[in-house]
Write an enzyme that holds these catalytic residues in place. Structure first.
Site, PDB file in Angstrom:
ATOM      1  N   TRP A 199      14.028  31.681  -8.009  1.00 38.65           N
ATOM      2  CA  TRP A 199      13.517  33.055  -8.074  1.00 38.65           C
ATOM      3  C   TRP A 199      13.336  33.522  -9.505  1.00 38.65           C
ATOM      4  O   TRP A 199      12.428  34.310  -9.793  1.00 38.65           O
ATOM      5  CB  TRP A 199      14.418  33.998  -7.264  1.00 38.65           C
ATOM      6  CG  TRP A 199      14.446  33.610  -5.819  1.00 38.65           C
ATOM      7  CD1 TRP A 199      15.480  33.046  -5.127  1.00 38.65           C
ATOM      8  CD2 TRP A 199      13.336  33.687  -4.895  1.00 38.65           C
ATOM      9  NE1 TRP A 199      15.088  32.782  -3.832  1.00 38.65           N
ATOM     10  CE2 TRP A 199      13.796  33.162  -3.659  1.00 38.65           C
ATOM     11  CE3 TRP A 199      12.027  34.145  -4.982  1.00 38.65           C
ATOM     12  CZ2 TRP A 199      12.981  33.080  -2.526  1.00 38.65           C
ATOM     13  CZ3 TRP A 199      11.213  34.067  -3.853  1.00 38.65           C
ATOM     14  CH2 TRP A 199      11.690  33.548  -2.649  1.00 38.65           C
ATOM     15  N   ASP A 252      17.471  40.796 -12.458  1.00 37.79           N
ATOM     16  CA  ASP A 252      17.420  40.758 -10.999  1.00 37.79           C
ATOM     17  C   ASP A 252      18.841  40.491 -10.520  1.00 37.79           C
ATOM     18  O   ASP A 252      19.384  39.412 -10.754  1.00 37.79           O
ATOM     19  CB  ASP A 252      16.474  39.633 -10.554  1.00 37.79           C
ATOM     20  CG  ASP A 252      16.432  39.448  -9.050  1.00 37.79           C
ATOM     21  OD1 ASP A 252      17.184  40.121  -8.330  1.00 37.79           O
ATOM     22  OD2 ASP A 252      15.625  38.605  -8.601  1.00 37.79           O
ATOM     23  N   LYS A 278      20.531  41.712   0.874  1.00 35.97           N
ATOM     24  CA  LYS A 278      21.655  40.791   0.744  1.00 35.97           C
ATOM     25  C   LYS A 278      22.987  41.547   0.744  1.00 35.97           C
ATOM     26  O   LYS A 278      23.844  41.290   1.579  1.00 35.97           O
ATOM     27  CB  LYS A 278      21.499  39.942  -0.510  1.00 35.97           C
ATOM     28  CG  LYS A 278      20.251  39.046  -0.432  1.00 35.97           C
ATOM     29  CD  LYS A 278      19.988  38.302  -1.715  1.00 35.97           C
ATOM     30  CE  LYS A 278      18.646  37.575  -1.690  1.00 35.97           C
ATOM     31  NZ  LYS A 278      18.585  36.470  -0.733  1.00 35.97           N
TER      32      LYS A 278
END
Lengths: 379, 379
Positions: free
Chosen positions: A105, A175, A199
């Protein structure tokens, strides 16, 4: 209906929800709980929704320890949309941005930024299968970068950036989707933090953004409207109709987190869960493979494997037989993965640890029977 | 809890939900309904969610009458995000786009497009307070435009584009948020349609996009990733984690619409509701003001007023006393507005019509008592 056993999800997200929160949101959708209207029917400009929206923002502020120097935003679309918004807002025309590429990611974030302008890859551990965090002494930072972007936890590789860089002249952007609330994050050290909510914070399709107010003021070159942080900040994250159902779900999850003890308790549980699972895996090095360097292990995503795809299927089946699901690794890498997000009870990690032990014992037993060593020692 | 009377919302969106759908989604969030996991916990790459996602897309396809020539997308962020995505995807560098400015949101769409490139305002009725649709003979279309954007219904002004232009050489793009399913929309006539779901289709924070496949193929210059239609289409609207809870809510609302009789029944109800409310208003021209030109009246949003702000407050209070809410006009224009979206029962419009009649009678009675005509006739 009503017949299926409650399953325990170790999925990498959307993550599991506490039963009490599910009961609360189930009842909370009914008009009887919403003053004669369902929360889905509340006007996004009305008082009832306004209070809910504000409560969600205030809970985030308390839980993350956000000082008045920073603004909290609720934006639609998840973390991937932030991959596009960050460079569009923070990198001026002709400027360049630094990216630390520590996982899938993190690389995707850098690729988004590279589509629309210049980037500098500070360091990458892709050659090593992202099995470690590139050591800081090898980072090649650009002192003129518009910002420095990093990913605090890598969900697919199962690594975590335990030593966060200190903010210097270049704005620091992170992030934090997968380990927000699972670590003591020094929010004031960052200029912009973002997290997809699915999450650790609640529903999929919503991003939480924490941005330094002075940075918002400086966004003169950034996009206006829905793709600009400035206009969202000015409107209190109600620039257009927000995803009211998602904010409702988020607020209920945050209420539960606060009632359970807040960030301190979430961090304590994260460490306890990770210790249980890693310790169990470490007890059986002959059975389980862990390719992540020990000091880079993630508390959020325990990535491991067995010695064949067949054994891994047997493990997944044994887990499913005990009601534990979501343990397959990401489709890009295979193997196994246990994601241990904020709502995972420590008892859930204990159940998994017990399975890891039991499977290893059965596995050795089965091996000894089915494939006796040549020469028959011990037979 | 449980004590408040069920209210009937005439809000312009988020709109009302049928009680049966609210009960269904309330129960549907519980793990017992989701195979041991809540739908909120379903993996967005898993089979259960895949079926739900596909079912939502298929229902939209059937309800809207979408032919294989067009793709249906589910995108996060509502219609306002489409204001930015349409020009970013469809207008090449140096190109220009046509905008028909028939109301507040049509103007906003044009302003978004004007921020990043050239536009041509085909016609505007802003000088007339958007009280009418500019007549087609006055539209100045650009034959080289990248696309022609229009808004089929104007929620604040209460007008509707009853005569839709036929598609010619220039791709036709329409924001159909407020009257989708309330009219027989010739989908094949359009290259791109979009609708925020919170009015006629379900939850806030989700946009439905219907796009011609040949147009997707031609989007070579458009953005990649989350802001590009091409990548969303290629991934079946699962490019990144979709807002799974919103797709669940959407699917349940669409199931209800199909069970009720689908588009045909929705269009019939829309006409019946609008006739009831406009007829009631037209019976009392001395009490109610309707500034919209009769042939441009919207079936979705009935915009009206009384002769003073005080009388309007009295009307809102009378409505609230009967459990009818959400009738204040948009904050930018004031007055009153009844939004009659897909889930509004015809009986709800009948209740409003009865109030419109009763209020007019009481109002005249009160006027006669409090302000008798000079000379005392009838006293």
């Amino acid at each position: 209906m009503g017949e299926s056993r409650r399953l325990l999800s170790f999925s990498a997200g959307p993550a599991l929800w506490p039963d009490t929160v599910l009961e609360s949101v189930s009842e909370g959708l009914l008009p009887s709980a919403g003053g004669g209207l369902s929360v889905l029917e509340w006007s996004h400009r009305g008082e009832a929704y306004g209070r809910l929206h504000q409560r969600a923002l205030e809970r985030l502020r308390r839980l993350l320890g956000v000082e008045p120097s920073h603004e909290v935003l609720l934006l639609p679309g998840g973390a991937t949309q932030q991959f596009a918004m960050v460079p569009a807002n923070l990198r001026p025309p002709g400027g360049s941005a630094d990216y630390l590429v520590t996982g899938h990611w993190a690389r995707r974030a850098s690729e988004y930024a590279a589509r629309t302008g210049a980037i500098n890859v500070v360091a990458s551990s892709e050659d090593e299968g992202f099995s470690r965090i590139p050591p800081p002494e090898r980072w090649r930072l650009d002192p003129r970068a518009a910002y420095f972007h990093l990913t605090t936890n890598n969900t697919i590789a199962g690594t975590q950036l335990h030593r966060l860089p200190r903010r210097e002249a270049v704005p620091l952007v992170a992030d934090v989707s997968s380990d927000v609330l699972l670590r003591d994050l020094p929010v004031a050290n960052f200029d912009l933090l973002y997290a997809g909510a699915q999450k650790n914070l609640g529903p999929a399709g919503l991003a939480v953004v924490v941005i330094r107010r002075s940075l918002i003021e400086a966004l003169a070159h950034g996009p206006e409207g829905v793709l600009g942080y400035r206009d969202h900040a000015r409107s209190g994250s109600r620039l257009n109709t927000p995803p009211t159902a998602l904010v409702f779900l988020l607020e209920r999850m945050l209420a539960w987190i606060e009632a359970e003890g807040g960030r301190e308790e979430m961090v304590r549980r994260a460490r306890a869960r990770a210790a249980l699972v890693y310790d169990a895996l470490d007890r059986h090095p002959d059975v389980y493979r862990l390719s992540v360097r020990r000091e880079d292990r993630s508390v959020a995503n325990v990535v491991f494997g067995l010695h064949s795809a067949e054994e891994e299927r047997a493990f997944l089946a044994a887990a499913a037989a005990e009601g534990m699901v979501g343990l397959a690794g990401h489709r890009s890498v295979g193997g196994l993965r246990a994601s241990l997000y904020a709502a995972m009870p420590v008892a859930g990690a204990r159940r998994l640890a017990a399975l890891i032990d039991a499977f290893a014992h059965r596995h050795r037993g089965a091996k000894n029977v089915s494939a006796p060593a040549p020469g028959g020692e011990g037979a």
